[in-house]
Design a protein around this motif. Structure first.
Motif, PDB file in Angstrom:
ATOM      1  N   LEU A 274       0.830  -1.203   0.000  1.00 39.10           N
ATOM      2  CA  LEU A 274       0.000   0.000   0.000  1.00 39.10           C
ATOM      3  C   LEU A 274       0.864   1.252   0.000  1.00 39.10           C
ATOM      4  CD1 LEU A 274      -2.762  -1.015   2.565  1.00 39.10           C
ATOM      5  CD2 LEU A 274      -3.025  -0.814   0.092  1.00 39.10           C
ATOM      6  N   GLU A 275       1.731   1.351   1.003  1.00 40.59           N
ATOM      7  CA  GLU A 275       2.619   2.507   1.113  1.00 40.59           C
ATOM      8  C   GLU A 275       3.540   2.309   2.310  1.00 40.59           C
ATOM      9  OE1 GLU A 275       2.210   7.374   0.947  1.00 40.59           O
ATOM     10  OE2 GLU A 275       0.506   6.095   0.471  1.00 40.59           O
ATOM     11  N   GLU A 276       4.717   2.921   2.239  1.00 42.79           N
ATOM     12  CA  GLU A 276       5.680   2.786   3.333  1.00 42.79           C
ATOM     13  C   GLU A 276       5.099   3.262   4.659  1.00 42.79           C
ATOM     14  OE1 GLU A 276       9.417   5.326   3.810  1.00 42.79           O
ATOM     15  OE2 GLU A 276      10.237   3.468   2.957  1.00 42.79           O
ATOM     16  N   ALA A 277       4.310   4.323   4.621  1.00 47.16           N
ATOM     17  CA  ALA A 277       3.737   4.862   5.854  1.00 47.16           C
ATOM     18  C   ALA A 277       2.819   3.863   6.540  1.00 47.16           C
ATOM     19  CB  ALA A 277       2.972   6.149   5.563  1.00 47.16           C
ATOM     20  N   VAL A 278       2.167   2.986   5.763  1.00 44.53           N
ATOM     21  CA  VAL A 278       1.278   1.981   6.344  1.00 44.53           C
ATOM     22  C   VAL A 278       2.097   0.939   7.110  1.00 44.53           C
ATOM     23  CG1 VAL A 278      -0.530   0.282   5.876  1.00 44.53           C
ATOM     24  CG2 VAL A 278      -0.413   2.377   4.508  1.00 44.53           C
ATOM     25  N   VAL A 279       3.281   0.619   6.597  1.00 45.61           N
ATOM     26  CA  VAL A 279       4.180  -0.292   7.312  1.00 45.61           C
ATOM     27  C   VAL A 279       4.561   0.313   8.657  1.00 45.61           C
ATOM     28  CG1 VAL A 279       6.329  -1.604   7.208  1.00 45.61           C
ATOM     29  CG2 VAL A 279       5.130  -1.041   5.100  1.00 45.61           C
ATOM     30  N   VAL A 280       4.827   1.604   8.655  1.00 45.79           N
ATOM     31  CA  VAL A 280       5.203   2.296   9.893  1.00 45.79           C
ATOM     32  C   VAL A 280       4.060   2.229  10.900  1.00 45.79           C
ATOM     33  CG1 VAL A 280       5.821   4.524  10.900  1.00 45.79           C
ATOM     34  CG2 VAL A 280       6.804   3.837   8.705  1.00 45.79           C
ATOM     35  N   LYS A 281       2.846   2.515  10.450  1.00 44.35           N
ATOM     36  CA  LYS A 281       1.696   2.503  11.356  1.00 44.35           C
ATOM     37  C   LYS A 281       1.440   1.096  11.893  1.00 44.35           C
ATOM     38  CE  LYS A 281      -0.451   6.438   9.057  1.00 44.35           C
ATOM     39  NZ  LYS A 281      -1.575   6.920   8.245  1.00 44.35           N
ATOM     40  N   ARG A 282       1.627   0.101  11.052  1.00 48.45           N
ATOM     41  CA  ARG A 282       1.467  -1.293  11.507  1.00 48.45           C
ATOM     42  C   ARG A 282       2.543  -1.631  12.540  1.00 48.45           C
ATOM     43  NH1 ARG A 282       0.151  -6.716  10.945  1.00 48.45           N
ATOM     44  NH2 ARG A 282       1.949  -8.083  10.671  1.00 48.45           N
ATOM     45  N   ALA A 283       3.749  -1.167  12.307  1.00 43.47           N
ATOM     46  CA  ALA A 283       4.833  -1.407  13.276  1.00 43.47           C
ATOM     47  C   ALA A 283       4.502  -0.783  14.621  1.00 43.47           C
ATOM     48  CB  ALA A 283       6.156  -0.847  12.741  1.00 43.47           C
ATOM     49  N   VAL A 284       3.892   0.397  14.601  1.00 39.60           N
ATOM     50  CA  VAL A 284       3.487   1.052  15.852  1.00 39.60           C
ATOM     51  C   VAL A 284       2.431   0.211  16.561  1.00 39.60           C
ATOM     52  CG1 VAL A 284       2.410   3.099  16.841  1.00 39.60           C
ATOM     53  CG2 VAL A 284       4.090   3.355  15.008  1.00 39.60           C
ATOM     54  N   SER A 285       1.494  -0.335  15.791  1.00 42.60           N
ATOM     55  CA  SER A 285       0.491  -1.225  16.384  1.00 42.60           C
ATOM     56  C   SER A 285       1.146  -2.449  17.011  1.00 42.60           C
ATOM     57  CB  SER A 285      -0.516  -1.680  15.321  1.00 42.60           C
ATOM     58  OG  SER A 285      -1.305  -0.621  14.846  1.00 42.60           O
ATOM     59  N   LYS A 286       2.152  -2.982  16.351  1.00 42.41           N
ATOM     60  CA  LYS A 286       2.842  -4.178  16.848  1.00 42.41           C
ATOM     61  C   LYS A 286       3.661  -3.892  18.100  1.00 42.41           C
ATOM     62  CE  LYS A 286       4.872  -6.712  13.647  1.00 42.41           C
ATOM     63  NZ  LYS A 286       5.647  -6.975  12.410  1.00 42.41           N
ATOM     64  N   SER A 287       3.935  -2.626  18.342  1.00 43.37           N
ATOM     65  CA  SER A 287       4.680  -2.269  19.554  1.00 43.37           C
ATOM     66  C   SER A 287       3.741  -1.937  20.713  1.00 43.37           C
ATOM     67  CB  SER A 287       5.588  -1.064  19.283  1.00 43.37           C
ATOM     68  OG  SER A 287       4.832   0.114  19.101  1.00 43.37           O
ATOM     69  N   SER A 288       2.437  -2.110  20.500  1.00 46.88           N
ATOM     70  CA  SER A 288       1.450  -1.720  21.507  1.00 46.88           C
ATOM     71  C   SER A 288       0.917  -2.928  22.274  1.00 46.88           C
ATOM     72  CB  SER A 288       0.284  -0.995  20.838  1.00 46.88           C
ATOM     73  OG  SER A 288      -0.601  -1.921  20.213  1.00 46.88           O
TER      74      SER A 288
END
Length: 389
Positions: A274-288
């Motif tokens: 989808l986009e690099e920014a979506v990977v970042v947001k998913r990574a933030v979710s995975k750190s929660s």
């Protein structure tokens, strides 16, 4: 909330927290003896936020599905900060239905339960990415009724239970009257929020607003074809690199372990498409706290129940732990947990800087669907004493 107030009123001197037991020790003295009674309080019942997404997957809805794929992680990340009235953290469960697709069964009203209530974020992502569009009949009343009937909504009055239905055809299509469906929702304490994909006034004229207000829900209209502009930040690449390191802290076990670990990587790849920014947001979710994988990851499983290691057969262990003593396995898991917590903390700290950077460069980055959902969620959650920190 009324249940919390009752609990506090009856449990004198009892401190309730989200993660610990409290004891009420009361000493009574008599002339000859000292009587000590102790009561171990039960943990407060878990509170849930339950969201059912009912998505129109007819031909014109590709933009809606793409927004849902991209913005799932923003919604999850927002709930990381949610608190119940007793300061505990609610658990998030998401269910997914599709409707209005010719590939679905006409007998079932062109409706399919894609996923029942789940807190498995990788599975939710997988199911969203599995959706495809095709022309069909969109029966809003029937899909609402079906989700109310099939899903386990529970009876806890403190839970926040919400339906979000999105589409672009008249809300009153089909044999089942949407007013009957929303009456059923109200009886189950489920709020129906409607998202019309098109002109605001057109949505009102085709009963989408009426479908929402009957349960105290919100009516919203969005441009489902709008392209969300993500702001690139200097922290994105570092977070993505940390995400790869984070994956290496997962220790799969059991019959589903290997497949689930593979699914984790596949959903990272789907986000990247989808986009690099979506990977970042998913990574933030995975750190929660909301990214928990006790069913297949030994680090999460041991955190939930230390006895899990004594219950495992040798065949259920990953290759790196086969032949190891219990002490060696425990030490290995402990090191992985320590490593994970360090990485998660780094991601969270970098994300705070990332959010500040975005705020400075653009007032609002959120997409149409995300904006609509978060606005409704926060307003309705506040009525049940939910808050954000």
């Amino acid at each position: 909330m009324k249940h919390i107030n009752q609990l506090l009123g009856t449990a004198f001197a009892l401190m309730v927290t989200a993660s610990s037991y409290a004891c009420n020790l009361k000493a009574q003295e008599s002339t000859n003896t000292t009587l000590i009674t102790s009561t171990v309080a039960e943990k407060p019942a878990k509170q849930y936020v339950k969201i059912a997404l009912l998505l129109d997957t007819s031909n014109s809805m590709d933009g809606l599905i793409n927004q849902a794929k991209a913005q799932l992680w923003d919604i999850v990340n927002e709930f990381t900060h949610a608190k119940c009235g007793n300061d505990s953290r609610p658990l998030l469960q998401i269910a997914l239905y599709e409707y209005g697709n010719d590939n679905l069964s006409a007998r079932e009203g062109y409706i399919r339960q894609v996923l029942g209530f789940s807190d498995d974020l990788d599975e939710i992502s997988e199911k969203l990415f599995s959706l495809t569009t095709n022309g069909g009949e969109e029966y809003c009343g029937e899909v609402i009724h079906t989700s109310l009937k099939q899903l386990e909504w529970g009876k806890n009055a403190d839970d926040l239970k919400m339906i979000f239905i999105a589409g672009n055809e008249p809300f009153d299509q089909g044999k089942l009257n949407y007013k009957d469906a929303t009456t059923n929702a109200k009886e189950k304490d489920v709020i129906v929020n409607t998202i019309f994909c098109g002109n605001y006034e057109q949505g009102i004229n085709t009963h989408w607003k009426s479908g929402a207000i009957l349960t105290g829900g919100d009516y919203m209209a969005i441009d489902h074809n709008r392209q969300v502009v993500h702001i690139a930040t200097p922290y994105d690449d570092i977070i993505i690199q940390l995400n790869a390191k984070l994956n290496n802290t997962y220790v799969s076990y059991g019959s589903v372990g290997y497949a689930k670990k593979e699914l984790q990587a596949v959903q990272d790849a789907n986000a990247a498409e989808l986009e690099e920014a979506v990977v970042v947001k998913r990574a933030v979710s995975k750190s929660s706290r909301l990214y928990k994988n006790s069913q297949w990851d030994l680090v999460d499983a041991v955190e939930d129940d230390e006895a899990v290691l004594s219950k495992l057969d040798e065949k259920d262990l990953p290759s790196e732990l086969k032949g190891k003593s219990k002490k060696e396995i425990t030490e290995y898991i402990s090191l992985k947990k320590e490593e994970r917590e360090k990485i998660q903390k780094e991601i969270q700290e970098l994300n705070s800087k990332r959010e500040m950077y975005i705020a400075e460069h653009q007032k609002e980055e959120a997409g149409e669907l995300e904006n609509a959902m978060l606005s409704a969620i926060k307003a309705q959650a506040s009525k049940k004493n939910y808050k954000w920190d």
